[in-house]
Write a protein that holds these residues in place. Structure first.
Motif, PDB file in Angstrom:
ATOM      1  N   GLY A  41       0.764  -1.244   0.000  1.00  0.00           N
ATOM      2  CA  GLY A  41       0.000   0.000   0.000  1.00  0.00           C
ATOM      3  C   GLY A  41       0.788   1.283   0.000  1.00  0.00           C
ATOM      4  O   GLY A  41       0.250   2.330   0.360  1.00  0.00           O
ATOM      5  N   GLY A  42       2.063   1.219  -0.402  1.00  0.00           N
ATOM      6  CA  GLY A  42       2.799   2.481  -0.385  1.00  0.00           C
ATOM      7  C   GLY A  42       4.207   2.375  -0.907  1.00  0.00           C
ATOM      8  O   GLY A  42       4.697   1.298  -1.249  1.00  0.00           O
ATOM      9  N   ILE A  43       4.842   3.523  -0.989  1.00  0.00           N
ATOM     10  CA  ILE A  43       6.267   3.596  -1.282  1.00  0.00           C
ATOM     11  C   ILE A  43       6.986   3.304   0.034  1.00  0.00           C
ATOM     12  O   ILE A  43       6.905   4.097   0.979  1.00  0.00           O
ATOM     13  CB  ILE A  43       6.645   4.987  -1.814  1.00  0.00           C
ATOM     14  CG1 ILE A  43       5.830   5.305  -3.059  1.00  0.00           C
ATOM     15  CG2 ILE A  43       8.140   5.084  -2.097  1.00  0.00           C
ATOM     16  CD1 ILE A  43       5.937   6.755  -3.515  1.00  0.00           C
ATOM     17  N   TYR A  44       7.612   2.173   0.131  1.00  0.00           N
ATOM     18  CA  TYR A  44       8.216   1.614   1.351  1.00  0.00           C
ATOM     19  C   TYR A  44       7.177   0.897   2.196  1.00  0.00           C
ATOM     20  O   TYR A  44       7.350  -0.248   2.588  1.00  0.00           O
ATOM     21  CB  TYR A  44       8.957   2.662   2.188  1.00  0.00           C
ATOM     22  CG  TYR A  44       9.915   3.508   1.390  1.00  0.00           C
ATOM     23  CD1 TYR A  44      10.814   2.923   0.494  1.00  0.00           C
ATOM     24  CD2 TYR A  44       9.928   4.889   1.501  1.00  0.00           C
ATOM     25  CE1 TYR A  44      11.690   3.689  -0.252  1.00  0.00           C
ATOM     26  CE2 TYR A  44      10.809   5.666   0.753  1.00  0.00           C
ATOM     27  CZ  TYR A  44      11.688   5.055  -0.123  1.00  0.00           C
ATOM     28  OH  TYR A  44      12.543   5.825  -0.857  1.00  0.00           O
ATOM     29  N   ASN A  45       6.060   1.551   2.535  1.00  0.00           N
ATOM     30  CA  ASN A  45       4.944   0.900   3.236  1.00  0.00           C
ATOM     31  C   ASN A  45       3.727   1.813   3.110  1.00  0.00           C
ATOM     32  O   ASN A  45       3.794   2.856   2.459  1.00  0.00           O
ATOM     33  CB  ASN A  45       5.293   0.598   4.705  1.00  0.00           C
ATOM     34  CG  ASN A  45       5.688   1.843   5.476  1.00  0.00           C
ATOM     35  OD1 ASN A  45       5.005   2.860   5.437  1.00  0.00           O
ATOM     36  ND2 ASN A  45       6.803   1.773   6.198  1.00  0.00           N
ATOM     37  N   GLY A  46       2.640   1.414   3.751  1.00  0.00           N
ATOM     38  CA  GLY A  46       1.411   2.193   3.602  1.00  0.00           C
ATOM     39  C   GLY A  46       0.942   2.877   4.866  1.00  0.00           C
ATOM     40  O   GLY A  46      -0.257   3.139   5.033  1.00  0.00           O
ATOM     41  N   ILE A  47       1.868   3.203   5.775  1.00  0.00           N
ATOM     42  CA  ILE A  47       1.447   3.762   7.074  1.00  0.00           C
ATOM     43  C   ILE A  47       1.995   5.167   7.312  1.00  0.00           C
ATOM     44  O   ILE A  47       2.032   5.638   8.447  1.00  0.00           O
ATOM     45  CB  ILE A  47       1.865   2.838   8.236  1.00  0.00           C
ATOM     46  CG1 ILE A  47       3.390   2.632   8.256  1.00  0.00           C
ATOM     47  CG2 ILE A  47       1.148   1.491   8.135  1.00  0.00           C
ATOM     48  CD1 ILE A  47       3.890   1.933   9.506  1.00  0.00           C
ATOM     49  N   GLY A  48       2.423   5.846   6.246  1.00  0.00           N
ATOM     50  CA  GLY A  48       2.939   7.208   6.414  1.00  0.00           C
ATOM     51  C   GLY A  48       1.898   8.142   7.011  1.00  0.00           C
ATOM     52  O   GLY A  48       0.704   8.021   6.751  1.00  0.00           O
ATOM     53  N   VAL A  49       2.353   9.087   7.824  1.00  0.00           N
ATOM     54  CA  VAL A  49       1.462  10.028   8.509  1.00  0.00           C
ATOM     55  C   VAL A  49       1.766  11.449   8.043  1.00  0.00           C
ATOM     56  O   VAL A  49       2.904  11.923   8.196  1.00  0.00           O
ATOM     57  CB  VAL A  49       1.637   9.945  10.041  1.00  0.00           C
ATOM     58  CG1 VAL A  49       0.738  10.960  10.737  1.00  0.00           C
ATOM     59  CG2 VAL A  49       1.340   8.532  10.540  1.00  0.00           C
ATOM     60  N   PRO A  50       0.787  12.152   7.447  1.00  0.00           N
ATOM     61  CA  PRO A  50       1.029  13.546   7.032  1.00  0.00           C
ATOM     62  C   PRO A  50       1.461  14.400   8.215  1.00  0.00           C
ATOM     63  O   PRO A  50       1.014  14.191   9.352  1.00  0.00           O
ATOM     64  CB  PRO A  50      -0.330  13.997   6.488  1.00  0.00           C
ATOM     65  CG  PRO A  50      -1.033  12.735   6.117  1.00  0.00           C
ATOM     66  CD  PRO A  50      -0.577  11.710   7.115  1.00  0.00           C
ATOM     67  N   MET A  51       2.315  15.381   7.966  1.00  0.00           N
ATOM     68  CA  MET A  51       2.822  16.215   9.053  1.00  0.00           C
ATOM     69  C   MET A  51       1.888  17.374   9.382  1.00  0.00           C
ATOM     70  O   MET A  51       2.095  18.065  10.380  1.00  0.00           O
ATOM     71  CB  MET A  51       4.211  16.753   8.686  1.00  0.00           C
ATOM     72  CG  MET A  51       5.291  15.690   8.653  1.00  0.00           C
ATOM     73  SD  MET A  51       6.929  16.392   8.371  1.00  0.00           S
ATOM     74  CE  MET A  51       7.212  17.253   9.916  1.00  0.00           C
ATOM     75  N   ASP A  52       0.883  17.620   8.564  1.00  0.00           N
ATOM     76  CA  ASP A  52      -0.043  18.718   8.814  1.00  0.00           C
ATOM     77  C   ASP A  52      -1.460  18.212   8.594  1.00  0.00           C
ATOM     78  O   ASP A  52      -1.682  17.151   8.019  1.00  0.00           O
ATOM     79  CB  ASP A  52       0.258  19.890   7.866  1.00  0.00           C
ATOM     80  CG  ASP A  52      -0.300  21.217   8.388  1.00  0.00           C
ATOM     81  OD1 ASP A  52      -0.948  21.191   9.448  1.00  0.00           O
ATOM     82  OD2 ASP A  52      -0.088  22.239   7.730  1.00  0.00           O
ATOM     83  N   LYS A  53      -2.441  18.972   9.063  1.00  0.00           N
ATOM     84  CA  LYS A  53      -3.833  18.577   8.894  1.00  0.00           C
ATOM     85  C   LYS A  53      -4.201  18.647   7.416  1.00  0.00           C
ATOM     86  O   LYS A  53      -4.160  19.706   6.797  1.00  0.00           O
ATOM     87  CB  LYS A  53      -4.745  19.493   9.709  1.00  0.00           C
ATOM     88  CG  LYS A  53      -4.558  19.357  11.212  1.00  0.00           C
ATOM     89  CD  LYS A  53      -5.484  20.299  11.977  1.00  0.00           C
ATOM     90  CE  LYS A  53      -5.289  20.162  13.479  1.00  0.00           C
ATOM     91  NZ  LYS A  53      -6.171  21.092  14.236  1.00  0.00           N
TER      92      LYS A  53
END
Length: 577
Positions: A486-498
């Motif tokens: 689900g992603g580039i490297y993985n699918g659990i990245g968290v945006p740094m802003d709203k």
């Protein structure tokens, strides 16, 4: 009713021909068997004429993938793989692959249709105006411009010679519209064609360099041989085997040299990379470069260790570290001379060296097998669960060519799957780029006639996925396995802003890549368990038809940049990737 008394299937040989015909004949004349490309103005009819000469034209959806196919063909056959593109952005798309071929030392020729150079030079705003010749020159080994039809045979012959001579690389031919469209008498055109003589001339190293290398190798207490993709490309497998086995020298292969000697062989030091770097006193490098993948010959390397380096390119010597024994010349001739000299020399290897490496290999392999066993039942599957299923299936089918790209998918597959035959592993090589997958699959299948399995990360597949259609259109014996986390490297990245947008590394954990395969008529599978994956891969290989397996992994499977995360600059902020 026809008034023509000739049978309707009689070939028509006009008295006049164009530059397009001369191009087709020139390619045939130097032995080109396949051209990869994507047609359009001004090369469409040229592609038909090439096909009419009995040359296979493999048409793609994107020029970059056609170029990757040509480069892979060149690596496997030692003949230039040929890419044909349209002008402007089609040329630029293809140039990415040609530049990559040059860096990776694959023989390749890119032929791109081009605008009239007189109009380009005067900036007249002609169709797809771009000075392609000067754009290509900095990133290729050689470049030629055909301004008239008479130039074409010479350009093809010279490009072939440049691509394969010395260190192989990519060559560009600017095939201008005036040259393609020029009309000539057939008799005059045929007189232009010739077969180049001695198109590759191997040059032997000087005897002094051979004597120096043998003296140093024979004196080593802890010798090792490092094999690069240049050694695989050279197709001198028997000579390398003789050197290693006759003199009991442990070997360490780079990724595309895996299988040149069996990864699981008794002299393999594949599991002892760090030990070789830290403790070997003499390392012979055959067809590899001391670049970023080998820490530039510094850092973890034994500071007192001495390098012997075999390479056809003299400028490769002393890059990053001094080379104690450079051997410059054709690799086959170099090994002939070294083997002859070693036959009357005595090795000084410490008997404990090889036994210590074999003991370390046994211990590390046992730990690795335990890791695979521990992940066997992980659900949802992670990379190691999936690769643990794939590993024994591919190892039991050693003649299958493995194409592999991704981040974690690339790194983990490379570590896990042992190769036992040379030139059966194709990956992203020196630049470590993504986007070579489907092109390399097609090139490998066409050039070798063998079955191919691609193991792709979901991000990597996205660069070239539309050319899965090319695999289907040409009915190639290819299975593509996509590990979807689900992603580039993985699918659990968290945006740094709203934001309602996904994180920069997030793709789609619920994507159904198998549906893409269905669209082009392939046999497809969507698998969520180890049992389903085993069944799907076994059936796909047995079918020898285009197949696509979508393997569902957990979104948290994988880490940033795989095994080379250390190359990332420190962000000094908390970022969840």
């Amino acid at each position: 009713m026809t008034t023509n008394s000739q049978p309707t299937n009689t070939p028509h040989y006009p008295e006049q021909v164009t530059g397009m015909y001369i191009l087709a004949r020139a390619l045939k004349n130097v032995g080109i068997e396949t051209v990869y490309g994507l047609v359009g103005i001004p090369i469409t009819e040229a592609a038909y004429m090439i096909q009419g000469q009995g040359i296979r034209f493999v048409g793609f959806r994107h020029e970059q993938q056609a170029g990757m196919a040509a480069a892979t063909d060149g690596f496997l056959t030692k003949k230039p793989g040929v890419l044909m593109t349209v002008s402007s952005l089609g040329f630029m798309n293809g140039l990415t692959a040609t530049a990559n071929a040059t860096v990776n030392c694959y023989p390749m020729i890119q032929i791109s249709g081009a605008s009239d150079p007189a109009m380009v030079d005067m900036n007249m705003g002609t169709y797809e105006q771009l000075d392609q010749f000067n754009t290509a020159k900095p990133v290729v080994k050689a470049a030629f411009r055909c301004s008239k039809a008479e130039d074409i045979p010479s350009a093809i012959a010279r490009a072939y010679r440049a691509a394969v001579s010395g260190r192989p690389g990519g060559v560009y031919i600017d095939m201008t519209t005036p040259a393609l469209g020029q009309v000539m008498n057939r008799e005059d055109a045929e007189k232009l064609l010739y077969q180049p003589v001695d198109i590759y001339s191997p040059v032997a190293p000087n005897q002094e360099s051979v004597d120096r290398a043998v003296k140093l190798l024979a004196s080593a207490k802890r010798p090792a041989i490092l094999l690069g993709k240049g050694a695989a490309y050279a197709q001198i497998d028997d000579k390398i085997k003789t050197l290693i086995e006759k003199h009991n020298i442990p070997y360490l292969p780079m990724s595309m040299a895996k299988g040149l000697m069996p990864d699981a062989g008794p002299l393999s030091a594949l599991s002892c990379r760090s030990t070789i770097m830290q403790k070997a006193d003499v390392v012979m490098i055959i067809g590899a470069r001391l670049n970023w993948m080998l820490s530039f010959g510094k850092g973890k390397w034994n500071p007192d260790m001495k390098f012997i380096q075999l390479d056809v390119e003299p400028q490769e010597m002393d890059v990053n570290v001094p080379i104690a024994a450079p051997v410059v010349g054709d690799m086959g001739l170099a090994l002939d001379a070294i083997l002859a000299k070693l036959s009357v020399a005595s090795m000084s290897t410490d008997p404990a060296w090889l036994s210590a490496l074999q003991a370390e290999t046994k211990e590390k392999n046992a730990k690795f097998q335990a890791r695979l066993a521990a992940n066997k039942g992980t659900m949802p599957m992670d990379h190691w669960t999936a690769i643990g299923i794939i590993k024994p299936i591919l190892e039991s089918n050693p003649d299958i060519i493995l194409v592999n790209e991704g981040a974690n998918t690339l790194d983990d597959t490379r570590v896990a799957i042992d190769m036992s035959l040379p030139r059966h592993r194709i990956d992203c090589a020196t630049w470590a780029i993504m986007g070579m997958g489907m092109g390399s699959v097609v090139g490998a299948a066409v050039a070798s006639g063998k079955q191919v399995v691609a193991i792709e990360g979901d991000s990597a597949f996205g660069f070239s996925g539309m050319d899965f259609s090319t695999i289907c259109r040409f009915n190639l014996p290819v299975t593509v396995v996509i590990l979807n986390n689900g992603g580039i490297y993985n699918g659990i990245g968290v945006p740094m802003d709203k934001t309602s947008d996904p994180a920069p590394t997030t793709l789609d954990i619920n994507a159904r890549y198998d549906k893409l395969g269905e669209a082009f008529g392939a046999q497809t599978y969507y698998v969520q368990t180890p049992e389903e994956l085993k069944k799907a891969l076994t059936e796909s290989i047995a079918s020898k038809k285009p197949c696509l397996i979508d393997v569902q992994l957990a979104a948290d499977s994988g880490k940033e940049s795989g095994h080379i995360g250390y190359l990332n600059p420190a962000p000094l902020q908390n970022i969840t990737v």
